[in-house]
Design a protein around this motif. Structure first.
Motif, short mmCIF file in Angstrom:
data_model
loop_
_atom_site.label_atom_id
_atom_site.label_comp_id
_atom_site.label_asym_id
_atom_site.label_seq_id
_atom_site.Cartn_x
_atom_site.Cartn_y
_atom_site.Cartn_z
N ARG A 118 -74.13 111.19 -71.47
CA ARG A 118 -73.85 112.64 -71.16
C ARG A 118 -75.79 113.74 -71.33
N GLU A 119 -76.43 112.87 -71.99
CA GLU A 119 -77.45 113.84 -71.75
C GLU A 119 -78.40 113.10 -71.60
N MET A 120 -78.21 112.32 -70.26
CA MET A 120 -79.16 112.24 -69.39
C MET A 120 -79.93 110.62 -70.46
N GLN A 121 -79.66 110.11 -71.06
CA GLN A 121 -80.67 108.64 -71.84
C GLN A 121 -79.67 107.67 -71.61
N TYR A 122 -80.64 106.69 -71.49
CA TYR A 122 -80.59 105.83 -70.75
C TYR A 122 -79.76 104.75 -72.45
N SER A 123 -78.93 103.83 -72.19
CA SER A 123 -78.59 102.98 -73.66
C SER A 123 -78.74 102.06 -73.41
N THR A 124 -78.58 101.28 -74.32
CA THR A 124 -78.06 99.84 -73.94
C THR A 124 -76.47 99.41 -73.81
N PRO A 125 -76.25 98.61 -73.13
CA PRO A 125 -74.47 98.47 -73.18
C PRO A 125 -74.22 97.73 -74.30
N GLY A 126 -74.99 96.72 -74.27
CA GLY A 126 -74.51 95.01 -75.84
C GLY A 126 -74.05 94.46 -74.79
N PRO A 127 -73.28 93.04 -75.49
CA PRO A 127 -73.19 91.84 -74.97
C PRO A 127 -71.67 91.93 -74.47
N LEU A 128 -71.51 91.75 -73.85
CA LEU A 128 -69.67 92.13 -73.05
C LEU A 128 -69.61 90.73 -72.41
N TYR A 129 -70.11 90.28 -70.92
CA TYR A 129 -69.93 89.56 -70.33
C TYR A 129 -70.94 88.12 -70.74
N LEU A 130 -70.68 86.85 -70.20
CA LEU A 130 -70.74 85.60 -69.94
C LEU A 130 -70.87 84.87 -68.32
N LEU A 131 -72.89 84.72 -68.62
CA LEU A 131 -72.47 83.95 -67.97
C LEU A 131 -72.97 81.81 -68.38
N ALA A 155 -67.85 80.56 -79.88
CA ALA A 155 -69.36 80.30 -78.93
C ALA A 155 -70.25 80.78 -79.37
N ILE A 156 -71.77 80.33 -78.77
CA ILE A 156 -72.71 80.73 -79.00
C ILE A 156 -73.02 81.32 -77.76
N ALA A 157 -74.09 82.20 -78.08
CA ALA A 157 -74.45 83.17 -76.80
C ALA A 157 -75.73 83.76 -77.09
N TRP A 158 -76.38 84.09 -75.53
CA TRP A 158 -78.41 84.62 -75.67
C TRP A 158 -77.77 85.66 -75.15
N TYR A 159 -78.57 87.29 -76.02
CA TYR A 159 -78.24 88.55 -75.17
C TYR A 159 -79.30 88.74 -74.26
N PHE A 160 -78.91 89.04 -73.46
CA PHE A 160 -80.27 89.73 -72.55
C PHE A 160 -79.96 91.11 -72.75
N CYS A 166 -74.60 87.54 -70.61
CA CYS A 166 -74.85 87.27 -72.27
C CYS A 166 -75.20 85.38 -71.59
N ALA A 167 -75.85 84.78 -71.83
CA ALA A 167 -76.46 83.72 -71.44
C ALA A 167 -75.11 81.95 -72.84
N LEU A 168 -74.06 81.79 -72.22
CA LEU A 168 -73.29 80.68 -72.64
C LEU A 168 -74.89 79.92 -73.28
N LEU A 185 -63.17 85.99 -75.84
CA LEU A 185 -64.15 84.90 -76.12
C LEU A 185 -64.28 85.03 -77.77
N LYS A 186 -64.27 84.96 -79.18
CA LYS A 186 -64.90 85.37 -80.46
C LYS A 186 -66.21 84.07 -79.75
N SER A 187 -67.43 84.73 -80.30
CA SER A 187 -69.00 84.14 -79.88
C SER A 187 -69.60 84.65 -80.85
N LEU A 188 -70.26 84.11 -81.76
CA LEU A 188 -71.92 83.94 -81.97
C LEU A 188 -73.12 84.47 -80.96
N VAL A 189 -73.34 85.68 -81.57
CA VAL A 189 -74.32 86.22 -80.47
C VAL A 189 -75.56 86.52 -80.83
N ILE A 190 -76.73 85.74 -80.52
CA ILE A 190 -78.34 86.15 -80.71
C ILE A 190 -79.05 86.56 -79.64
#
Length: 368
Positions: A118-131, A155-160, A166-168, A185-190
């Motif tokens: 709302r303040e017109m600031q960009y934010s990073t969404p965070g890990p949510l979906y998988l590739l 599972a183990i995932a890498w966050y972009f 995330c890359a699974l 899916l419960k995952s450990l995200v790097i």
């Protein structure tokens, strides 16, 4: 080495310099970019580096224990600082498809964007979906079935950074099982560092390290390599037959998980902790009217135990009357005894005063 490599308009997660999955961000941070599969040219079975992690598939205990099990993988990353989180990810690609159903042809994906608040600031969404990082040719129906009654495996995932994606790295059959069971899916995200200065390092979620916590000899920022012309060509041209007929049961599984627009709503809702929701219900925290639908959807899609109490609150208080239809619609999509009891109470007390809500309740019981 497992690392991101960059080329013109491209970020590729690579294993031994071979692309596993490719992101093509748009120059505009809030405009959707594209995604294409790499699958490591499948010459090394993509993500085969995890075969040495014999201890990894032991039952999950805590993050410190998992960190020790992940050491063989972490040793393959470029030297630097990383965040390790235990998160729940959706087994979809953020584009309305089963996560593993990604083509080597580039396709538009709205989960590649950043979010403007709302303040017109960009934010990073965070890990949510998988590739995926493995070819569909590795799919094994028996292996997926094995994990269907094991929801606590990780599972183990890498966050972009600057995306929802995330890359699974490990857990393709765990993710398939989660999709079939319609659960996250419960995952450990790097996650790598998002921003770095001389004084601090910051990760996508705002957590940071100050200079006093830096370890001598570890670079503050990871200097990712560039793709050479041969690697870039491998990312931009499909040389494999990537057609794969997924079982029908996977065709519509993505529909049960929130899309990117809803995920943005969850992010915009902010703090939806039990403590805050209880304070709102008890009248200790003021609630802006426009926050009601955000919180309703965020609680619903995160499977929060506070969804039902907050939906009752919306119905019972004038401040939420405008959003009763949304509350009832979401409740009707979550059939259980609690919802049954609430809807029965509504039918007894309402006396058809709200026909729009009565219709939702009648349809609900008709389908039970």
């Amino acid at each position: 080495m497992l690392q991101e490599k960059w080329g013109p308009g491209l970020c590729s997660l690579t294993w031994q310099d071979t692309p596993l999955i490719n992101l093509w961000p748009d120059e505009c941070p809030t405009c959707a970019g594209m995604v294409s599969a790499g699958f490591g040219a499948d010459r090394k079975g993509a993500a085969q580096f995890l075969s040495a992690m014999a201890e990894w598939n032991q039952p999950f205990h805590d993050l410190p224990t998992s960190l020790s099990h992940l050491e063989p993988l972490l040793m393959l990353l470029p030297s630097g600082y990383y965040l390790l989180e235990d998160r729940e990810l959706y087994p979809t690609d953020g584009n309305g498809h089963f996560f593993w159903d990604v083509s080597q042809q580039k396709s538009l994906n709205p989960a590649t964007v950043s979010v403007m608040d709302r303040e017109m600031q960009y934010s990073t969404p965070g890990p949510l979906y998988l590739l995926p990082t493995q070819s569909p040719a590795h799919y094994n129906a028996e292996r997926a079935a094995y994990y269907r009654d094991k929801p606590d495996t990780r599972a183990i995932a890498w966050y972009f950074n600057d995306a929802y994606l995330c890359a699974l790295l490990d857990g393709h059959h765990k993710a398939s099982a989660a999709a079939l069971e319609k659960r996250p899916l419960k995952s450990l995200v790097i996650a790598p560092v998002s921003r770095s200065t001389k004084e601090s390092l910051t990760f996508y979620n705002g957590e940071s390290l100050s200079a006093t916590a830096f370890i001598k000899g570890i670079p503050k920022a990871i200097h990712y390599s560039r793709l050479n012309s041969e690697q870039y060509q491998a990312c931009t041209s499909s040389v494999h037959n990537d057609t794969f007929s997924w079982p029908e049961e996977f065709a519509h599984c993505a529909a049960v998980f929130p899309d990117v627009a809803t995920a943005s709503t969850i992010l915009e809702a902010g703090d939806i902790s039990e403590k805050r929701i209880q304070r709102i219900i008890e009248g200790q925290t003021l609630l802006q009217d426009e926050d009601v639908p955000l919180i309703l959807e965020a609680l619903y899609y995160t499977h929060s135990t506070q969804f039902m109490p907050f939906a009752r609150f919306v119905y019972q208080h004038d401040c939420g009357r405008t959003y009763c239809h949304l509350a009832f619609t979401l409740l009707a999509q979550q059939p259980c005894q609690q919802v049954d009891d609430f809807f029965v109470e509504f039918l007894i007390d309402d006396d058809a005063y709200r026909p729009d809500l009565t219709k939702i309740v009648d349809d609900y019981f008709r389908q039970r």
